[in-house]
Write a protein that holds these residues in place. Structure first.
Motif, short mmCIF file in Angstrom:
data_model
loop_
_atom_site.label_atom_id
_atom_site.label_comp_id
_atom_site.label_asym_id
_atom_site.label_seq_id
_atom_site.Cartn_x
_atom_site.Cartn_y
_atom_site.Cartn_z
N GLY A 139 0.79 -1.22 0.00
CA GLY A 139 0.00 0.00 0.00
C GLY A 139 0.83 1.28 0.00
O GLY A 139 0.28 2.37 -0.14
N ARG A 140 2.13 1.14 0.18
CA ARG A 140 3.02 2.30 0.20
C ARG A 140 3.08 2.93 -1.18
O ARG A 140 3.08 2.25 -2.19
CB ARG A 140 4.40 1.81 0.63
N ARG A 141 3.12 4.27 -1.20
CA ARG A 141 3.22 5.03 -2.45
C ARG A 141 4.54 5.76 -2.49
O ARG A 141 4.94 6.38 -1.50
CB ARG A 141 2.09 6.06 -2.57
N GLU A 142 5.19 5.69 -3.64
CA GLU A 142 6.44 6.41 -3.84
C GLU A 142 6.26 7.26 -5.09
O GLU A 142 6.18 6.74 -6.19
CB GLU A 142 7.58 5.41 -4.01
N TYR A 143 6.17 8.58 -4.87
CA TYR A 143 5.95 9.48 -6.01
C TYR A 143 7.21 9.59 -6.85
O TYR A 143 8.32 9.67 -6.32
CB TYR A 143 5.49 10.85 -5.51
N VAL A 144 7.03 9.58 -8.15
CA VAL A 144 8.15 9.65 -9.07
C VAL A 144 8.69 11.07 -9.09
O VAL A 144 7.92 12.04 -9.17
CB VAL A 144 7.70 9.22 -10.49
N GLY A 145 9.99 11.21 -9.00
CA GLY A 145 10.62 12.52 -9.01
C GLY A 145 10.58 13.24 -7.68
O GLY A 145 10.95 14.39 -7.58
N ALA A 146 10.10 12.57 -6.64
CA ALA A 146 10.01 13.22 -5.32
C ALA A 146 11.11 12.76 -4.42
O ALA A 146 11.73 11.79 -4.56
CB ALA A 146 8.66 12.93 -4.68
#
Length: 64
Positions: A57-64
């Motif tokens: 469920g973890r989200r990793e934003y691209v470019g962040a």
């Protein structure tokens, strides 16, 4: 008259059926990625950013 190539023929399958098969293939691919523990690429409409969603469920934003 325009020439047709092999990509012009859908073997009698309707556009609706092709759309349903495409959606099913995406769903199956996401299930396989979840089982293997791989992230799935998604898009957050509110934040207007792409992110990777992991099976936990973890989200990793691209470019962040």
């Amino acid at each position: 008259m325009a020439e047709k190539n092999e990509l012009d023929f859908t073997c009698g399958i309707s556009d609706e059926e092709l759309t349903e098969r495409f959606k099913a293939s995406i769903r199956i691919d996401e299930e396989i990625r979840r089982v293997k523990g791989l992230p799935t690429a998604r898009y957050d409409d509110k934040a207007k950013k792409a992110y990777l969603e992991y099976p936990d469920g973890r989200r990793e934003y691209v470019g962040a």
